[in-house]
Design a protein around this motif. Sequence first.
Motif, PDB file in Angstrom:
ATOM      1  N   VAL A 133      40.895  40.241  30.681  1.00  0.00           N
ATOM      2  CA  VAL A 133      42.083  39.874  29.910  1.00  0.00           C
ATOM      3  C   VAL A 133      43.306  40.115  30.786  1.00  0.00           C
ATOM      4  O   VAL A 133      43.547  41.239  31.220  1.00  0.00           O
ATOM      5  N   SER A 134      44.063  39.062  31.044  1.00  0.00           N
ATOM      6  CA  SER A 134      45.208  39.172  31.952  1.00  0.00           C
ATOM      7  C   SER A 134      46.520  38.900  31.221  1.00  0.00           C
ATOM      8  O   SER A 134      46.594  38.022  30.360  1.00  0.00           O
ATOM      9  N   GLU A 135      47.531  39.658  31.603  1.00  0.00           N
ATOM     10  CA  GLU A 135      48.891  39.427  31.117  1.00  0.00           C
ATOM     11  C   GLU A 135      49.706  38.835  32.258  1.00  0.00           C
ATOM     12  O   GLU A 135      49.646  39.316  33.388  1.00  0.00           O
ATOM     13  N   GLN A 136      50.444  37.781  31.959  1.00  0.00           N
ATOM     14  CA  GLN A 136      51.226  37.094  32.979  1.00  0.00           C
ATOM     15  C   GLN A 136      52.717  37.373  32.800  1.00  0.00           C
ATOM     16  O   GLN A 136      53.164  37.711  31.706  1.00  0.00           O
ATOM     17  N   LEU A 137      53.440  37.206  33.891  1.00  0.00           N
ATOM     18  CA  LEU A 137      54.891  37.367  33.851  1.00  0.00           C
ATOM     19  C   LEU A 137      55.534  36.155  34.526  1.00  0.00           C
ATOM     20  O   LEU A 137      55.127  35.754  35.622  1.00  0.00           O
ATOM     21  N   PHE A 138      56.529  35.578  33.856  1.00  0.00           N
ATOM     22  CA  PHE A 138      57.179  34.380  34.349  1.00  0.00           C
ATOM     23  C   PHE A 138      58.681  34.599  34.502  1.00  0.00           C
ATOM     24  O   PHE A 138      59.298  35.334  33.720  1.00  0.00           O
ATOM     25  N   ALA A 139      59.238  33.924  35.487  1.00  0.00           N
ATOM     26  CA  ALA A 139      60.682  33.779  35.603  1.00  0.00           C
ATOM     27  C   ALA A 139      61.017  32.360  35.179  1.00  0.00           C
ATOM     28  O   ALA A 139      60.508  31.397  35.756  1.00  0.00           O
ATOM     29  N   ILE A 140      61.836  32.222  34.142  1.00  0.00           N
ATOM     30  CA  ILE A 140      62.225  30.905  33.647  1.00  0.00           C
ATOM     31  C   ILE A 140      63.664  30.667  34.065  1.00  0.00           C
ATOM     32  O   ILE A 140      64.558  31.467  33.762  1.00  0.00           O
ATOM     33  N   THR A 141      63.882  29.576  34.775  1.00  0.00           N
ATOM     34  CA  THR A 141      65.222  29.253  35.285  1.00  0.00           C
ATOM     35  C   THR A 141      65.569  27.812  34.944  1.00  0.00           C
ATOM     36  O   THR A 141      64.700  27.019  34.558  1.00  0.00           O
ATOM     37  N   SER A 142      66.826  27.474  35.107  1.00  0.00           N
ATOM     38  CA  SER A 142      67.264  26.095  34.888  1.00  0.00           C
ATOM     39  C   SER A 142      67.115  25.261  36.152  1.00  0.00           C
ATOM     40  O   SER A 142      67.402  24.065  36.151  1.00  0.00           O
ATOM     41  N   GLU A 143      66.680  25.906  37.233  1.00  0.00           N
ATOM     42  CA  GLU A 143      66.493  25.205  38.502  1.00  0.00           C
ATOM     43  C   GLU A 143      65.020  25.146  38.864  1.00  0.00           C
ATOM     44  O   GLU A 143      64.286  26.123  38.691  1.00  0.00           O
ATOM     45  N   ARG A 144      64.608  23.999  39.401  1.00  0.00           N
ATOM     46  CA  ARG A 144      63.225  23.879  39.855  1.00  0.00           C
ATOM     47  C   ARG A 144      62.994  24.747  41.093  1.00  0.00           C
ATOM     48  O   ARG A 144      61.954  25.378  41.242  1.00  0.00           O
ATOM     49  N   ARG A 145      63.984  24.741  41.966  1.00  0.00           N
ATOM     50  CA  ARG A 145      63.886  25.514  43.207  1.00  0.00           C
ATOM     51  C   ARG A 145      64.713  26.785  43.073  1.00  0.00           C
ATOM     52  O   ARG A 145      65.868  26.732  42.662  1.00  0.00           O
ATOM     53  N   LEU A 146      64.126  27.906  43.419  1.00  0.00           N
ATOM     54  CA  LEU A 146      64.832  29.178  43.322  1.00  0.00           C
ATOM     55  C   LEU A 146      65.827  29.289  44.472  1.00  0.00           C
ATOM     56  O   LEU A 146      65.443  29.252  45.643  1.00  0.00           O
ATOM     57  N   SER A 147      67.107  29.439  44.122  1.00  0.00           N
ATOM     58  CA  SER A 147      68.146  29.509  45.149  1.00  0.00           C
ATOM     59  C   SER A 147      69.002  30.764  45.061  1.00  0.00           C
ATOM     60  O   SER A 147      69.523  31.231  46.074  1.00  0.00           O
ATOM     61  N   HIS A 148      69.170  31.311  43.856  1.00  0.00           N
ATOM     62  CA  HIS A 148      69.984  32.518  43.705  1.00  0.00           C
ATOM     63  C   HIS A 148      69.316  33.659  44.485  1.00  0.00           C
ATOM     64  O   HIS A 148      68.120  33.917  44.322  1.00  0.00           O
ATOM     65  N   PRO A 149      70.049  34.340  45.371  1.00  0.00           N
ATOM     66  CA  PRO A 149      69.435  35.402  46.193  1.00  0.00           C
ATOM     67  C   PRO A 149      68.710  36.465  45.371  1.00  0.00           C
ATOM     68  O   PRO A 149      67.655  36.956  45.778  1.00  0.00           O
ATOM     69  N   ALA A 150      69.257  36.828  44.220  1.00  0.00           N
ATOM     70  CA  ALA A 150      68.624  37.858  43.390  1.00  0.00           C
ATOM     71  C   ALA A 150      67.298  37.360  42.831  1.00  0.00           C
ATOM     72  O   ALA A 150      66.308  38.102  42.777  1.00  0.00           O
ATOM     73  N   ILE A 151      67.242  36.088  42.414  1.00  0.00           N
ATOM     74  CA  ILE A 151      66.002  35.534  41.865  1.00  0.00           C
ATOM     75  C   ILE A 151      64.941  35.439  42.952  1.00  0.00           C
ATOM     76  O   ILE A 151      63.758  35.728  42.725  1.00  0.00           O
ATOM     77  N   VAL A 152      65.347  35.039  44.151  1.00  0.00           N
ATOM     78  CA  VAL A 152      64.403  34.962  45.264  1.00  0.00           C
ATOM     79  C   VAL A 152      63.830  36.340  45.573  1.00  0.00           C
ATOM     80  O   VAL A 152      62.619  36.505  45.768  1.00  0.00           O
ATOM     81  N   ALA A 153      64.689  37.374  45.592  1.00  0.00           N
ATOM     82  CA  ALA A 153      64.224  38.739  45.866  1.00  0.00           C
ATOM     83  C   ALA A 153      63.273  39.225  44.783  1.00  0.00           C
ATOM     84  O   ALA A 153      62.255  39.869  45.071  1.00  0.00           O
ATOM     85  N   ILE A 154      63.590  38.917  43.536  1.00  0.00           N
ATOM     86  CA  ILE A 154      62.726  39.315  42.418  1.00  0.00           C
ATOM     87  C   ILE A 154      61.362  38.656  42.533  1.00  0.00           C
ATOM     88  O   ILE A 154      60.316  39.295  42.361  1.00  0.00           O
ATOM     89  N   SER A 155      61.344  37.366  42.819  1.00  0.00           N
ATOM     90  CA  SER A 155      60.094  36.634  42.927  1.00  0.00           C
ATOM     91  C   SER A 155      59.215  37.198  44.039  1.00  0.00           C
ATOM     92  O   SER A 155      58.006  37.420  43.844  1.00  0.00           O
ATOM     93  N   GLN A 156      59.799  37.454  45.192  1.00  0.00           N
ATOM     94  CA  GLN A 156      59.023  37.966  46.319  1.00  0.00           C
ATOM     95  C   GLN A 156      58.477  39.363  46.053  1.00  0.00           C
ATOM     96  O   GLN A 156      57.312  39.661  46.340  1.00  0.00           O
TER      97      GLN A 156
END
Length: 330
Positions: free
Chosen positions: A268-291
């Motif tokens: 049983v797995s729990e997933q975590l998503f980042a939902i943004t209004s952009e298809r490509r992640l460009s905001h430096p904070a969002i990129v750091a969070i994703s990585q």
Amino acid sequence: MAALNFKHLRYFWMVAKSGTIARACEQLHLTPQAISGQLRELEEALGVELFRRAGRGLELTDVGRRILSYAEEIFALGDELLDVARDQTSRKSLPFVVGIADSVPKSVAHRVVAPALQLPEAVRLVCREGRLTALLGDLAVHRLDMVIADRPLPSNLNVRGYSHLLGESDLTVFGAASLVQTLSGEFPALLEGAPFLMPGDDVAIRPRLEQWLQAKRLQPRIVGEFDDNALLQAFGRAGAGLFVAPTAIADDVVDQYRVVRVGRLETVSEQLFAITSERRLSHPAIVAISQTARDEVFGTTRDAGAAAGGEATAAAIRLRRRSRLPKNAT
């Protein structure tokens, strides 16, 4: 008339506020002769007498009191000017407003969002928590830069956005040591009839957890349902019931809530998503969070051996309880 010398006016203001030239000297780090000379120059420039002798001190003349009121306003405006300038300087930091669905474990949210404050450029982080639908509404009108949720963007909502998988983790069952001592049997059989804290209907993991219990033919005693994960874990800490949390944060859950691992639900797995209004992640904070989420938070999920060690801890607690019972106890 010559232009007003604001340095002279400040000296006058300090003497009037402190009451004597001697006290003003201490605050301005000047000699009495220097301040007296500056006051004389101000009086000559204005063509009025500002102070008169009163015993060993000074008192303001009527004109001096009126000029003091102007000086108060002038220097108050100066302080406001400095506040505005400082505020503009602080606004140079990069704003980053993130919404966190209340179903997301707070330990996960903290570990995922924290890298936003470790960027080379200054970031002003603003976190909003609430129901996913409300947060997505704010995302649609650009009040949020990103929403962190336990599910992708629902297809039935008229919101333009893109879901980026940050990671996933299987689940571990936890419980207060005092509660685990009352359980008998091995995991997962010990869940039968055991008090259990179930995630609410709005939590994505709920259906998968119910399916797992049905497949194992287990019926724990549901004593509470919670949409807010932090509240659920607080009740778990108090011993109200067993509960599940992502294995990726198992150590954090044990340390923060003083509970023990009972068993692991590897299917049983729990997933975590980042939902943004952009298809490509460009905001430096969002990129750091994703990585960071992919490489450190979910990339270092505890292996089966660690989980087995946690289950052994829970089993040891129950074994110690039984060893203290009288030989004729059942």
